[in-house]
Design a protein around this motif. Sequence first.
Motif, PDB file in Angstrom:
ATOM      1  N   GLN A  87      -0.959   5.543   6.869  1.00 38.39           N
ATOM      2  CA  GLN A  87      -2.117   5.108   7.648  1.00 38.39           C
ATOM      3  C   GLN A  87      -3.212   4.577   6.715  1.00 38.39           C
ATOM      4  OE1 GLN A  87      -2.071   5.430  11.195  1.00 38.39           O
ATOM      5  NE2 GLN A  87      -3.724   3.966  10.954  1.00 38.39           N
ATOM      6  N   SER A  88      -3.412   5.251   5.600  1.00 39.76           N
ATOM      7  CA  SER A  88      -4.393   4.793   4.614  1.00 39.76           C
ATOM      8  C   SER A  88      -3.974   3.457   4.021  1.00 39.76           C
ATOM      9  CB  SER A  88      -4.546   5.819   3.494  1.00 39.76           C
ATOM     10  OG  SER A  88      -5.022   7.028   3.997  1.00 39.76           O
ATOM     11  N   ARG A  89      -2.696   3.326   3.759  1.00 39.92           N
ATOM     12  CA  ARG A  89      -2.181   2.070   3.179  1.00 39.92           C
ATOM     13  C   ARG A  89      -2.354   0.915   4.161  1.00 39.92           C
ATOM     14  NH1 ARG A  89      -2.187  -0.956  -0.757  1.00 39.92           N
ATOM     15  NH2 ARG A  89      -0.344  -2.175  -1.113  1.00 39.92           N
ATOM     16  N   ILE A  90      -2.137   1.170   5.426  1.00 42.58           N
ATOM     17  CA  ILE A  90      -2.336   0.138   6.455  1.00 42.58           C
ATOM     18  C   ILE A  90      -3.786  -0.297   6.474  1.00 42.58           C
ATOM     19  CG2 ILE A  90      -2.445  -0.236   8.962  1.00 42.58           C
ATOM     20  CD1 ILE A  90       0.140   1.421   9.159  1.00 42.58           C
ATOM     21  N   ALA A  91      -4.701   0.641   6.385  1.00 41.47           N
ATOM     22  CA  ALA A  91      -6.132   0.303   6.371  1.00 41.47           C
ATOM     23  C   ALA A  91      -6.460  -0.594   5.190  1.00 41.47           C
ATOM     24  CB  ALA A  91      -6.969   1.576   6.344  1.00 41.47           C
TER      25      ALA A  91
ATOM     26  N   ALA B 221       6.916   7.370  14.618  1.00 45.98           N
ATOM     27  CA  ALA B 221       8.001   8.365  14.672  1.00 45.98           C
ATOM     28  C   ALA B 221       7.496   9.755  14.273  1.00 45.98           C
ATOM     29  CB  ALA B 221       9.155   7.927  13.766  1.00 45.98           C
ATOM     30  N   ILE B 222       6.740   9.816  13.198  1.00 45.92           N
ATOM     31  CA  ILE B 222       6.192  11.104  12.744  1.00 45.92           C
ATOM     32  C   ILE B 222       5.229  11.661  13.794  1.00 45.92           C
ATOM     33  CG2 ILE B 222       4.733  12.236  11.007  1.00 45.92           C
ATOM     34  CD1 ILE B 222       6.004  10.241   8.949  1.00 45.92           C
ATOM     35  N   THR B 223       4.413  10.786  14.367  1.00 50.22           N
ATOM     36  CA  THR B 223       3.477  11.221  15.409  1.00 50.22           C
ATOM     37  C   THR B 223       4.236  11.772  16.612  1.00 50.22           C
ATOM     38  OG1 THR B 223       1.817   9.618  14.677  1.00 50.22           O
ATOM     39  CG2 THR B 223       1.596  10.464  16.920  1.00 50.22           C
TER      40      THR B 223
ATOM     41  N   ARG C 161       4.689  -3.419   9.820  1.00 48.51           N
ATOM     42  CA  ARG C 161       5.534  -3.007  10.955  1.00 48.51           C
ATOM     43  C   ARG C 161       6.328  -1.760  10.606  1.00 48.51           C
ATOM     44  NH1 ARG C 161       7.770  -4.528  15.703  1.00 48.51           N
ATOM     45  NH2 ARG C 161      10.018  -4.363  15.955  1.00 48.51           N
ATOM     46  N   ALA C 162       6.904  -1.720   9.414  1.00 51.15           N
ATOM     47  CA  ALA C 162       7.680  -0.546   8.986  1.00 51.15           C
ATOM     48  C   ALA C 162       6.774   0.679   8.863  1.00 51.15           C
ATOM     49  CB  ALA C 162       8.375  -0.833   7.650  1.00 51.15           C
ATOM     50  N   PHE C 163       5.595   0.489   8.307  1.00 52.44           N
ATOM     51  CA  PHE C 163       4.640   1.598   8.190  1.00 52.44           C
ATOM     52  C   PHE C 163       4.270   2.124   9.578  1.00 52.44           C
ATOM     53  CE2 PHE C 163       2.582   0.378   3.819  1.00 52.44           C
ATOM     54  CZ  PHE C 163       3.780   0.658   3.195  1.00 52.44           C
TER      55      PHE C 163
END
Length: 149
Positions: free
Chosen positions: A135-139, A12-14, A4-6
């Motif tokens: 995004q990579s970490r979420i994957a 926000a960055i997007t 959720r934090a990621f």
Amino acid sequence: MKLRAFNLTIEAITAVLLLLWIYTGLNKLIHYDKFSFETGRSPFLQHIAPLVAMMLPAGELVIAALLIFRRTRVAGLYASLFLMTLFTGYVYVMLHYAYDLPCSCGGIIELLTWEQHLVVNCMLTLLTAIAILLQSRIAVLNRQTISLS
């Protein structure tokens, strides 16, 4: 909780990048004559100024469109990183090697000094890289969750 934090950080960055690309792309189109003229004054872009003047605003708006949709967001983030890296390098080269510093920026960005512009570009480039890493970490986390099921 970590996902959720990621996701919130990526969102926000997007959002910041969306505002940046829509604002700068539309500003260049609205003030096309000024942008085209100033681009032609750049010592490093003189020979390709007409191409840059046409392609850059279109590219910025395409990147914004990629960022809007989740399915194309990663491509939009990579395109943002590429373009921000180019812009940052361009500002650095202009600051250190150009005899004249014409500003083809518009609106709020035009109010910045070249040094401030470099700092803002560095921060935006870093934020974009962070979004890609998250995004990579979420994957990876999603794959681990699926394999544990």
